[in-house]
Design a protein around this motif. Structure first.
Motif, PDB file in Angstrom:
ATOM      1  N   ARG A 140      76.285 -64.171 -59.362  1.00 31.91           N
ATOM      2  CA  ARG A 140      77.477 -64.420 -60.185  1.00 31.91           C
ATOM      3  C   ARG A 140      77.728 -65.916 -60.109  1.00 31.91           C
ATOM      4  O   ARG A 140      78.507 -66.399 -59.302  1.00 31.91           O
ATOM      5  N   SER A 142      78.434 -53.759 -68.543  1.00 31.68           N
ATOM      6  CA  SER A 142      77.133 -54.312 -68.169  1.00 31.68           C
ATOM      7  C   SER A 142      76.793 -55.598 -68.924  1.00 31.68           C
ATOM      8  O   SER A 142      75.822 -56.263 -68.587  1.00 31.68           O
ATOM      9  N   ARG A 202      78.579 -57.858 -65.973  1.00 36.65           N
ATOM     10  CA  ARG A 202      78.219 -57.701 -64.573  1.00 36.65           C
ATOM     11  C   ARG A 202      76.805 -57.145 -64.489  1.00 36.65           C
ATOM     12  O   ARG A 202      76.403 -56.292 -65.296  1.00 36.65           O
ATOM     13  N   THR A 203      76.059 -57.579 -63.485  1.00 35.66           N
ATOM     14  CA  THR A 203      74.682 -57.124 -63.327  1.00 35.66           C
ATOM     15  C   THR A 203      74.651 -55.690 -62.801  1.00 35.66           C
ATOM     16  O   THR A 203      75.626 -55.218 -62.207  1.00 35.66           O
TER      17      THR A 203
END
Lengths: 453, 453
Positions: free
Chosen positions: A178, B421, B424-425
């Motif tokens: 991130r 998604s 965020r991974t």
């Protein structure tokens, strides 16, 4: 060590970076204060996130715990082994990306030192918001893991306030990434802030996206003599109310001043001794000296004061405060306590400390200094002899009775873990254990650190 | 509803505060935008932390999920039921403790509105760092759960930056309490920051310890006409570099201006129309008007400008920006998107938006305004008809392609969960699920919110 793990680690980072011999390991196995030491199974020095992942996977597969180390400037024994762990040094994760001047951010590796980060930011006309005395050794990863503080918290907040994102490796080798550094991003749990301050028990930080602050070229500082803690707080209140450019407010006491003067051969700062000494600093785009002078002339708590705004004068003035740590270290191996109480409790705490310490260690001396603005005192106990643990116990209980915390900057580590329940409720500790178990079910990362075993 | 649960809830909060009839529930079951609605099993209104605990335990024992609601001003459907949940309204948690002027902090209940908090802080000569248009309804608990933003983020940070501690109830009725508000406290995982922004999925916030900021009595603002987004960013860069007292930097565009003018019967702000409009505001202890005027006269991006520093003038000037939400709402039910991109991507995003929207909803209009300093745009899509979901999908993908986030202030809620998604991974989402499972293993709290079902 088992041949299988050794081979896997060598394959992960190269044979030259798996240190097995005792003499090669030694520099990593004792902390800066010389209070904490232990033998690692080996020291591993990965140079990339992928190598960290390979190391973590190898250790997890072998069921061997990991101790994570940055610049080894920690003060609570969180970064040194207790015996048999694989010590993962992040010192080679030194990548530095170009400063993003538009966003005022930069992405750097966990092994970059604070000093290098500061220099890098300043080349772009910016600065880093956290500064502390160990800047030449302390690393970004370690500062995030312990949520480092220092003298600029008043202005810019602690380390976690500078971290807009990070890359970290979980105990199973999963990489959380991130690094976008978006100014606002409300898309789920703030894993970055969860990892910050978790002392290497939840994840290994490998890279960080950091906020930079404006470089403020004009500084002015005052060293002020006051009657004692109460007067210091009066001065602080006036400074906070009137100095919009206030960037530091520090305190120390006569015992510390004497140690520093002897160690550095410094003259007495004032003709008369005082009950306490406060350093105020302002930083701005234009010279803030007049603002400080006006405050000093109006505030009844000021007994005497000296002001500096040139580099040499600032250094001389600050040395009375900044040389404390070294001067104390030269005088012995101190028991270092790092506490924080509400400002309304500070005077009582300072007043009660000597009797509390004397009651368990009659020959001990306490040298006190710290960050006045946050009610954060660094208590350095010298000559406690065999009573060091008793002093720790008595002082931390006194602090808790004044609604304070057992660690404000240094973290819990191994040193304070037995006293965690003075600062956190059983329900909080249980919730922390649930989170630890969720992310590191086998307890591979920094076992014994932070959460009592 | 099952008699057992109903009886337990009545016993927990009193019969008068368990609303079962549809007409009594109705005010809680539809959100402010009228986009989200659902039937709750009942609405429960606890008046204390102990009552919240009893409610949570009763629901957990019955295996009935909970939806948590503050002021019901959320924009992503996180606070309204989907069918059959117990809706827990925190509106009665209105305790307000005296302001601690020394620490510049205050402890208040989750149901206290922002407006009441602001008034309370101001009686002590202080202010609250977050401000937003829904201040009369939005509550402290909801603002923490969504990490609310607003127009002062530039100066004081988002809601989470104001929260020094909180009291919260976990899914099993455990109460986490951390209301000391110590300026520094490095004793373990930052559960406060983990709960902040978790949208009611990890814990129910019942009280909060909040940081207050100096009340800055002198304000000056400029409404500035610029050629477009690129010129607006040029003006922003100059303002950030030169105005130490900058407290807001907002942007809007001609389409929004026209809607606002028609809705509020306002005159054109300038003789000539412009490509974009920027509001800059400074707040300080002394009148900042001259600083703004100097900046405006030096910055080449300024095409025209009007400046105000008296209350009436400030209100008039700000109304062009602040009336956007109401003006849009009067024009229809908008699809609200709330995105953030790096500043370097903002111009391209704004330029590409119309074609992206037109490609899936030819008749749709996009009204754009937002917080320029953070690259945070509120995109309001009107007249999308049956293509609302397609517009959402196309725009959020465009934003992600520009390295942006699908939610900067509003949160994920139910509205954006399918697109999580994009921001965020998979590894981050998996870690979030592990944390959710650790603290709420049965999925009692706000199921379907934030994490896709």
């Amino acid at each position: 060590m088992s041949g299988g793990l050794e081979e896997a680690l060598r394959s992960a980072v190269g044979a030259a970076h798996v240190l097995v011999d005792a003499d090669l390991r030694a520099a990593y196995e004792t902390d800066w204060t010389r209070r904490f030491t232990g033998a690692a199974r080996c020291v591993v020095r990965p140079a990339s996130t992928a190598e960290v992942v390979a190391v973590v996977r190898a250790c997890a597969a072998a069921g061997v715990p990991i101790v994570v180390q940055g610049g080894n400037t920690g003060l609570v024994g969180a970064g040194v082994p207790t015996g048999g762990e694989v010590l993962v040094s992040l010192a080679r994760l030194t990548s530095v990306e170009p400063v993003d001047a538009v966003e005022a951010q930069v992405t750097v590796g966990a092994g970059v030192t604070l000093e290098k980060l500061q220099a890098h930011a300043r080349t772009a006309g910016l600065d880093f918001g956290v500064d502390l005395a160990a800047r030449s050794s302390a690393t970004v990863g370690g500062m995030i893991a312990t949520n480092a503080g220092g003298i600029r918290v008043l202005r810019h907040g602690s380390m976690r306030a500078q971290v807009t994102g990070l890359e970290a490796v979980l105990a199973d080798g999963t990489v959380l990434t991130r690094l976008d550094g978006l100014a606002k991003d409300n898309t789920g749990y703030d894993l970055t802030q969860l990892v910050a301050g978790s002392e290497g028990t939840l994840a290994i930080v490998t890279r960080a996206r950091l906020r930079l602050v404006p470089l403020l070229p004009e500084r002015a500082a005052a060293l002020v003599a006051v009657a004692g803690t109460e007067a210091a707080l009066e001065l602080l209140a006036a400074a906070r109310a009137r100095l919009a450019t206030l960037s530091a407010a520090e305190i120390f006491y006569p015992e510390g001043l004497e140690l520093v003067r002897a160690y550095r051969q410094l003259p007495a700062p004032f003709a008369e001794p005082a009950g306490a000494y406060v350093v105020l600093e302002c930083a701005a785009r234009t010279d803030p000296t007049d603002d400080i002078l006006e405050l000093l002339s109006d505030c009844a708590a000021v007994e005497d004061a000296t002001v500096a705004s040139d580099r040499a004068g600032l250094e001389r003035l600050w040395s009375y405060r900044e040389a404390h740590t070294e001067a104390i270290s030269t005088a012995g191996i101190p028991t270092k306590l790092d506490v924080c109480v509400p400002l309304g409790e500070l005077t009582a705490l300072v007043a009660e400390l000597p009797a509390t310490v004397a009651s368990v260690a009659p020959k001990a001396r306490v040298i006190t200094f710290g960050h006045l603005n946050e009610g954060n005192l660094h208590l350095n106990v010298l000559d406690a002899g065999e009573h060091a643990e008793d002093v720790t116990d008595a002082v931390l209980r006194l602090v808790a009775a004044h609604r304070g915390t057992i660690s404000s900057e240094h973290g819990v580590g191994r040193a304070k873990a037995p006293w965690l329940s003075l600062s956190r409720t059983p329900e909080e500790i249980a919730a922390m254990r649930r989170i630890k178990a969720a992310l590191d079910p086998d307890g591979i990362l920094n076992p014994g650190v932070l959460l009592p075993a």
